[in-house]
Design a protein around this motif. Sequence first.
Motif, PDB file in Angstrom:
ATOM      1  N   ALA A   1       0.827  -1.210   0.000  1.00  0.00           N
ATOM      2  CA  ALA A   1       0.000   0.000   0.000  1.00  0.00           C
ATOM      3  C   ALA A   1       0.860   1.258   0.000  1.00  0.00           C
ATOM      4  CB  ALA A   1      -0.934  -0.004   1.206  1.00  0.00           C
ATOM      5  N   GLU A   2       1.923   1.251   0.745  1.00  0.00           N
ATOM      6  CA  GLU A   2       2.778   2.440   0.818  1.00  0.00           C
ATOM      7  C   GLU A   2       3.413   2.746  -0.537  1.00  0.00           C
ATOM      8  OE1 GLU A   2       6.674   3.034   3.157  1.00  0.00           O
ATOM      9  OE2 GLU A   2       5.061   3.791   4.458  1.00  0.00           O
ATOM     10  N   GLN A   3       3.714   1.717  -1.306  1.00  0.00           N
ATOM     11  CA  GLN A   3       4.289   1.929  -2.632  1.00  0.00           C
ATOM     12  C   GLN A   3       3.312   2.645  -3.558  1.00  0.00           C
ATOM     13  OE1 GLN A   3       6.030  -1.649  -4.263  1.00  0.00           O
ATOM     14  NE2 GLN A   3       6.789  -2.238  -2.251  1.00  0.00           N
ATOM     15  N   VAL A   4       2.028   2.384  -3.400  1.00  0.00           N
ATOM     16  CA  VAL A   4       1.019   3.007  -4.258  1.00  0.00           C
ATOM     17  C   VAL A   4       0.567   4.362  -3.715  1.00  0.00           C
ATOM     18  CG1 VAL A   4      -1.349   2.786  -5.122  1.00  0.00           C
ATOM     19  CG2 VAL A   4       0.218   0.846  -5.216  1.00  0.00           C
ATOM     20  N   TRP A   5       0.290   4.439  -2.425  1.00  0.00           N
ATOM     21  CA  TRP A   5      -0.318   5.639  -1.844  1.00  0.00           C
ATOM     22  C   TRP A   5       0.699   6.650  -1.339  1.00  0.00           C
ATOM     23  CZ3 TRP A   5      -5.400   6.080  -2.664  1.00  0.00           C
ATOM     24  CH2 TRP A   5      -6.115   4.913  -2.964  1.00  0.00           C
ATOM     25  N   GLY A   6       1.928   6.210  -1.080  1.00  0.00           N
ATOM     26  CA  GLY A   6       2.932   7.086  -0.487  1.00  0.00           C
ATOM     27  C   GLY A   6       2.736   7.133   1.013  1.00  0.00           C
ATOM     28  N   PRO A   7       3.782   7.451   1.753  1.00  0.00           N
ATOM     29  CA  PRO A   7       3.698   7.389   3.219  1.00  0.00           C
ATOM     30  C   PRO A   7       2.730   8.401   3.835  1.00  0.00           C
ATOM     31  CG  PRO A   7       5.840   8.233   2.524  1.00  0.00           C
ATOM     32  CD  PRO A   7       5.127   7.789   1.288  1.00  0.00           C
ATOM     33  N   ASP A   8       2.664   9.603   3.294  1.00  0.00           N
ATOM     34  CA  ASP A   8       1.802  10.624   3.899  1.00  0.00           C
ATOM     35  C   ASP A   8       0.319  10.336   3.699  1.00  0.00           C
ATOM     36  OD1 ASP A   8       4.059  11.974   4.760  1.00  0.00           O
ATOM     37  OD2 ASP A   8       4.061  13.370   3.068  1.00  0.00           O
ATOM     38  N   LEU A   9      -0.069  10.040   2.454  1.00  0.00           N
ATOM     39  CA  LEU A   9      -1.482   9.745   2.195  1.00  0.00           C
ATOM     40  C   LEU A   9      -1.893   8.459   2.897  1.00  0.00           C
ATOM     41  CD1 LEU A   9      -4.162  10.392   0.897  1.00  0.00           C
ATOM     42  CD2 LEU A   9      -3.317   9.378  -1.241  1.00  0.00           C
ATOM     43  N   LEU A  10      -1.022   7.459   2.905  1.00  0.00           N
ATOM     44  CA  LEU A  10      -1.360   6.215   3.595  1.00  0.00           C
ATOM     45  C   LEU A  10      -1.537   6.454   5.089  1.00  0.00           C
ATOM     46  CD1 LEU A  10      -1.934   3.207   3.372  1.00  0.00           C
ATOM     47  CD2 LEU A  10       0.519   2.807   3.737  1.00  0.00           C
ATOM     48  N   ALA A  11      -0.676   7.259   5.686  1.00  0.00           N
ATOM     49  CA  ALA A  11      -0.819   7.572   7.117  1.00  0.00           C
ATOM     50  C   ALA A  11      -2.174   8.232   7.371  1.00  0.00           C
ATOM     51  CB  ALA A  11       0.319   8.476   7.575  1.00  0.00           C
TER      52      ALA A  11
ATOM     53  N   ARG B   1      -9.054  -0.291   7.816  1.00  0.00           N
ATOM     54  CA  ARG B   1      -8.802   0.783   6.847  1.00  0.00           C
ATOM     55  C   ARG B   1      -7.784   0.328   5.798  1.00  0.00           C
ATOM     56  NH1 ARG B   1      -8.111   3.932  11.789  1.00  0.00           N
ATOM     57  NH2 ARG B   1     -10.121   4.871  12.277  1.00  0.00           N
ATOM     58  N   LEU B   2      -6.733  -0.370   6.244  1.00  0.00           N
ATOM     59  CA  LEU B   2      -5.711  -0.855   5.312  1.00  0.00           C
ATOM     60  C   LEU B   2      -6.335  -1.775   4.274  1.00  0.00           C
ATOM     61  CD1 LEU B   2      -2.804  -1.239   4.321  1.00  0.00           C
ATOM     62  CD2 LEU B   2      -2.567  -3.054   6.052  1.00  0.00           C
ATOM     63  N   HIS B   3      -7.177  -2.671   4.696  1.00  0.00           N
ATOM     64  CA  HIS B   3      -7.799  -3.604   3.757  1.00  0.00           C
ATOM     65  C   HIS B   3      -8.730  -2.874   2.793  1.00  0.00           C
ATOM     66  CE1 HIS B   3      -6.033  -7.297   5.278  1.00  0.00           C
ATOM     67  NE2 HIS B   3      -6.074  -6.697   6.451  1.00  0.00           N
ATOM     68  N   CYS B   4      -9.392  -1.831   3.253  1.00  0.00           N
ATOM     69  CA  CYS B   4     -10.245  -1.017   2.376  1.00  0.00           C
ATOM     70  C   CYS B   4      -9.378  -0.300   1.333  1.00  0.00           C
ATOM     71  CB  CYS B   4     -11.038  -0.016   3.213  1.00  0.00           C
ATOM     72  SG  CYS B   4     -12.206   0.979   2.264  1.00  0.00           S
ATOM     73  N   VAL B   5      -8.273   0.275   1.784  1.00  0.00           N
ATOM     74  CA  VAL B   5      -7.346   0.972   0.889  1.00  0.00           C
ATOM     75  C   VAL B   5      -6.822   0.010  -0.178  1.00  0.00           C
ATOM     76  CG1 VAL B   5      -5.023   1.982   0.822  1.00  0.00           C
ATOM     77  CG2 VAL B   5      -6.670   2.758   2.527  1.00  0.00           C
ATOM     78  N   LEU B   6      -6.458  -1.171   0.233  1.00  0.00           N
ATOM     79  CA  LEU B   6      -5.932  -2.162  -0.713  1.00  0.00           C
ATOM     80  C   LEU B   6      -6.993  -2.592  -1.721  1.00  0.00           C
ATOM     81  CD1 LEU B   6      -3.823  -4.212   1.799  1.00  0.00           C
ATOM     82  CD2 LEU B   6      -2.920  -2.889  -0.128  1.00  0.00           C
ATOM     83  N   GLU B   7      -8.233  -2.666  -1.295  1.00  0.00           N
ATOM     84  CA  GLU B   7      -9.312  -3.032  -2.208  1.00  0.00           C
ATOM     85  C   GLU B   7      -9.528  -1.919  -3.238  1.00  0.00           C
ATOM     86  OE1 GLU B   7     -12.166  -5.370  -4.040  1.00  0.00           O
ATOM     87  OE2 GLU B   7     -10.569  -5.868  -2.643  1.00  0.00           O
TER      88      GLU B   7
ATOM     89  N   TRP C   1      -8.580   9.555  -7.537  1.00  0.00           N
ATOM     90  CA  TRP C   1      -9.974   9.230  -7.243  1.00  0.00           C
ATOM     91  C   TRP C   1     -10.259   9.382  -5.758  1.00  0.00           C
ATOM     92  CZ3 TRP C   1     -12.332   5.602  -4.156  1.00  0.00           C
ATOM     93  CH2 TRP C   1     -13.707   5.477  -4.321  1.00  0.00           C
ATOM     94  N   ALA C   2      -9.364   8.922  -4.919  1.00  0.00           N
ATOM     95  CA  ALA C   2      -9.582   8.963  -3.467  1.00  0.00           C
ATOM     96  C   ALA C   2      -9.616  10.386  -2.931  1.00  0.00           C
ATOM     97  CB  ALA C   2      -8.493   8.162  -2.749  1.00  0.00           C
ATOM     98  N   ARG C   3      -9.010  11.317  -3.635  1.00  0.00           N
ATOM     99  CA  ARG C   3      -8.965  12.713  -3.163  1.00  0.00           C
ATOM    100  C   ARG C   3     -10.149  13.555  -3.640  1.00  0.00           C
ATOM    101  NH1 ARG C   3      -2.828  12.648  -4.600  1.00  0.00           N
ATOM    102  NH2 ARG C   3      -1.878  12.412  -2.550  1.00  0.00           N
ATOM    103  N   ASP C   4     -10.846  13.082  -4.687  1.00  0.00           N
ATOM    104  CA  ASP C   4     -11.965  13.850  -5.246  1.00  0.00           C
ATOM    105  C   ASP C   4     -13.178  13.814  -4.320  1.00  0.00           C
ATOM    106  OD1 ASP C   4     -10.673  14.637  -7.549  1.00  0.00           O
ATOM    107  OD2 ASP C   4     -11.478  13.002  -8.769  1.00  0.00           O
ATOM    108  N   LEU C   5     -13.924  14.893  -4.311  1.00  0.00           N
ATOM    109  CA  LEU C   5     -15.187  14.938  -3.574  1.00  0.00           C
ATOM    110  C   LEU C   5     -16.262  14.245  -4.399  1.00  0.00           C
ATOM    111  CD1 LEU C   5     -15.116  18.636  -2.330  1.00  0.00           C
ATOM    112  CD2 LEU C   5     -14.254  16.591  -1.186  1.00  0.00           C
ATOM    113  N   HIS C   6     -17.088  13.433  -3.732  1.00  0.00           N
ATOM    114  CA  HIS C   6     -18.116  12.668  -4.435  1.00  0.00           C
ATOM    115  C   HIS C   6     -19.487  12.943  -3.838  1.00  0.00           C
ATOM    116  CE1 HIS C   6     -15.659  10.101  -7.033  1.00  0.00           C
ATOM    117  NE2 HIS C   6     -14.742  10.232  -6.091  1.00  0.00           N
ATOM    118  N   PRO C   7     -20.468  13.252  -4.702  1.00  0.00           N
ATOM    119  CA  PRO C   7     -21.830  13.486  -4.216  1.00  0.00           C
ATOM    120  C   PRO C   7     -22.391  12.297  -3.441  1.00  0.00           C
ATOM    121  CG  PRO C   7     -21.641  14.106  -6.526  1.00  0.00           C
ATOM    122  CD  PRO C   7     -20.354  13.439  -6.143  1.00  0.00           C
ATOM    123  N   ALA C   8     -22.071  11.084  -3.886  1.00  0.00           N
ATOM    124  CA  ALA C   8     -22.602   9.884  -3.225  1.00  0.00           C
ATOM    125  C   ALA C   8     -22.059   9.719  -1.807  1.00  0.00           C
ATOM    126  CB  ALA C   8     -22.268   8.639  -4.047  1.00  0.00           C
ATOM    127  N   LEU C   9     -21.018  10.462  -1.489  1.00  0.00           N
ATOM    128  CA  LEU C   9     -20.422  10.399  -0.141  1.00  0.00           C
ATOM    129  C   LEU C   9     -20.695  11.686   0.629  1.00  0.00           C
ATOM    130  CD1 LEU C   9     -16.987   8.837  -1.163  1.00  0.00           C
ATOM    131  CD2 LEU C   9     -18.953   7.658  -0.149  1.00  0.00           C
TER     132      LEU C   9
END
Length: 124
Positions: free
Chosen positions: A26-36, A64-70, A84-92
């Motif tokens: 996960a850290e390789q994809v998200w980076g340490p700051d966003l993953l934290a 949370r880690l398992h959700c991030v990985l999914e 995608w994870a940073r965008d604001l979504h109406p459904a949320l």
Amino acid sequence: MGASPAVADAVADDPALDDLALLDTAEQVWGPDLLAYLLGAGLDAPLAGWSAEAALADPAARTRLHCVLEVQRLFDLGSVARAWARDLHPALGFRSPASVIRTGDEHERRTVLELAERDSLKPR
């Protein structure tokens, strides 16, 4: 490239090692700051001294880690998953998936995963 048989056997014998391997992925994809942020750094304790490895002792951080990985698995590229994870979504409720993963309940995280699945199928 898969893990060596010795590493795979060790992971199978010790779930904590499995979580550490997943954390590294996960850290390789998200980076340490966003993953934290996604794992809840600073939510229940001071940010100083927080570490992802120590956070995995908390079942909520592992969830949370398992959700991030999914979410990561659903998108072809890590950069697309991060955007995608940073965008604001109406459904949320016009929150970002990242903030929902961080602070949401099980139902809200399930909504994030459903939204990720649907959005990952859209042509880019």
